[in-house]
Design an enzyme around this catalytic site. Structure first.
Site, mmCIF file in Angstrom:
data_model
loop_
_atom_site.group_PDB
_atom_site.id
_atom_site.type_symbol
_atom_site.label_atom_id
_atom_site.label_comp_id
_atom_site.label_asym_id
_atom_site.label_seq_id
_atom_site.Cartn_x
_atom_site.Cartn_y
_atom_site.Cartn_z
ATOM 1 C CB CYS A 117 -0.934 -0.007 1.199
ATOM 2 S SG CYS A 117 -2.029 -1.428 1.154
ATOM 3 C CG HIS A 257 -3.307 3.237 1.961
ATOM 4 N ND1 HIS A 257 -3.677 2.829 0.699
ATOM 5 C CD2 HIS A 257 -3.396 2.138 2.766
ATOM 6 C CE1 HIS A 257 -3.974 1.543 0.735
ATOM 7 N NE2 HIS A 257 -3.816 1.108 1.968
ATOM 8 C CG ASN A 287 -6.638 -1.018 0.632
ATOM 9 O OD1 ASN A 287 -5.878 -0.560 -0.221
ATOM 10 N ND2 ASN A 287 -6.215 -1.519 1.772
#
Ligand code: UT7
Length: 332
Positions: A117, A257, A287
Site C-alpha cells: 500500500c 492511503h 482499498n
C-alpha cells in the site's frame, strides 16, 4: 549558478473499472452485512476488473494515456515509467515493461516497485530522485493493483476491503520550488506475518498443494495491521510536519492511503487537521493498494491549487509506511 531542481507533478490520470461490487453483493457471498462494512471500514463499493486477459497493465495504460493527453505530450516523450504494484501482470517481465509497449513509449525504461500500500509513495520518491538528478525530464509514476486477482471471495476478513484501480502522475523538473519537498519512508519486514501472500514466490513456489490450501490469496490479520497502521501513519505524518516546521493549519490537503476510514481519521486528528481537508474516496473504491493515493489526486485535481501544501501518507504490508510533502505546482 543553476537553480535547484525539484520534481513537480504536472498532470494526473486515473482509471477505475466499470464493474462495481457493492456491500450488498458481498452480503450474498460471505457472512457480512452492509452496516458492519460501512461502520468498521467506510467502504460501500469497490471496482473489479473483469474480463479474460485483463491485467494490471490494462489499468495503467488508460491512466497514463489520460495524463499524457492532459499535458499534451506523446508517449514517446516518457523517459521512465515506475509502477508501484503487488499484483503485476506476471512475475516477469515487469508491468511497467508491458505497459510501455502497449502505450508506445518507445524511449522509456521502467520497472515495478513492490511496497504494497506504500507502493505509490516509494515510487514517487524514487521518480522524484530521477528528476532531481537532472538526468531525466519526464518520469511517470503509477500506483496500480488488480487486488481482485489475489483476493479470496470466501474470506470476509479481506474481500470486503479491497478493489481494483490505478492512478498515475507525471513528474517534471521545476526550478521555482514546487513539487516534492520532503519524504519519510520506513519499512519493517518483521510485520510480514500479519499481511502477506504465502505462496507463488521463491520461498514457496506454486504447487497443487498451495492452490488447494488457498495460499495464492492475500492473508491479513486485520486487527494487528490496524494497530500498526494507526500508529505508523499518524507518527510519520506528524514527524514530517514537525521537521518542515508546519502545523495542520499550513496543510491544504491530506491524501491518505484508503485502507480504513478509522485509520484516516486518527491520522488527521494527530496532524491537527480539519476533516474537510482530507481526501476520502474509500466509500467508492475500497482499498486499491498502490492505487489509492494517486486515485485521490486524480479525483481532487481540480480542487488543488498552485502552492497548496499537500501531505500524502500510507501504511501497508511489509510493513511499509511513509509520508511525503508536496507543494502543488499548477491550477487545472
Ligand atoms: O491497506 C493495507 C493495510 N491494511 C489495513 O490497514 C487494514 C487494517 N485493518 C482493518 O482495517 C480492520 O482490522 C478490518 C476492517 C480488516 C477488520 O475490522 P476490525 O474492527 O479489526 O474487526 P475484527 O477483526 O476485530 O472483528 C470484530 C468483530 C468480530 O466479531 P466478535 O468476535 O466481536 O463477535 C468478527 O468476527 O467483527 C466480526 N467480523 C465481521 N463481521 C461482519 C470480522 N469481519 C467481519 C465482516 N463482517 N466482514
Amino acid at each position: 549558478m543553476s537553480k535547484k531542481i525539484s520534481a513537480a507533478i504536472t498532470a494526473v490520470g486515473g482509471f477505475v473499472p466499470e464493474d462495481k461490487l457493492t456491500n450488498f453483493d458481498l452480503e450474498k457471498m460471505v457472512d457480512t452485512n452492509d452496516e458492519w462494512i460501512r461502520t468498521r471500514t467506510g467502504v460501500e463499493e469497490r471496482r473489479i476488473l473483469r474480463g479474460e486477459g485483463k491485467a494490471t497493465s490494462d489499468m495503467v495504460v488508460p491512466a497514463v494515456q489520460q495524463l499524457l493527453e492532459k499535458r499534451g505530450i506523446g508517449a514517446d516523450e516518457i523517459d521512465c515509467l515506475i509502477v508501484g504494484t503487488v499484483t503485476p501482470d506476471m512475475v516477469f517481465p515487469s508491468t511497467a515493461n508491458l505497459a510501455c509497449d502497449k502505450l508506445g513509449a518507445k524511449n522509456a525504461w521502467g520497472f515495478d516497485l513492490s511496497a504494497a500500500c506504500s507502493g505509490f509513495l516509494y515510487a514517487l520518491t524514487t521518480g522524484a530522485a530521477l528528476i532531481e538528478s537532472g538526468r531525466y525530464k519526464k518520469v511517470v509514476v503509477a500506483g496500480a493493483d488488480k487486488m481482485s486477482a489475489i483476493i479470496d471471495y470466501t474470506d470476509r476478513a479481506t474481500c470486503i476491503i479491497f478493489g481494483d484501480g490505478c492512478g498515475a502522475v507525471l513528474l517534471e523538473a521545476d526550478e521555482e520550488g514546487y513539487g516534492v519537498q520532503d519524504s519519510i519512508l520506513r519499512s519493517d519486514g518483521s510485520g510480514c506475518k500479519y499481511l502477506h501472500m504465502k505462496a507463488g514466490g521463491s520461498l514457496k513456489p506454486a504447487s497443487i498443494e498451495t492452490v488447494t490450501n488457498k495460499e495464492h490469496f492475500a492473508y491479513q490479520e486485520g486487527q494487528a495491521v490496524f494497530k500498526f497502521a494507526v500508529k505508523g501513519m499518524a507518527d510519520v505524518s506528524a514527524e514530517l510536519l514537525e521537521r518542515n516546521q508546519l502545523t495542520g493549519e499550513d496543510i491544504a490537503w491530506l491524501v491518505p492511503h484508503q485502507a480504513n476510514k478509522r485509520i484516516i481519521d486518527a491520522t488527521a486528528d494527530r496532524m491537527g487537521l480539519n476533516h474537510e481537508k482530507v481526501m476520502l474516496n474509500i466509500q467508492r473504491y475500497g482499498n486499491t493498494t498502490a492505487g489509492t493515493i494517486p486515485l485521490c489526486l486524480w479525483e481532487w485535481e481540480k480542487q488543488l491549487k498552485k502552492g497548496d501544501n499537500v501531505v500524502l501518507a500510507a501504511f501497508g504490508g511489509g510493513f511499509t509506511w511513509g509520508a511525503t510533502l508536496i507543494k502543488w505546482a499548477y491550477n487545472s
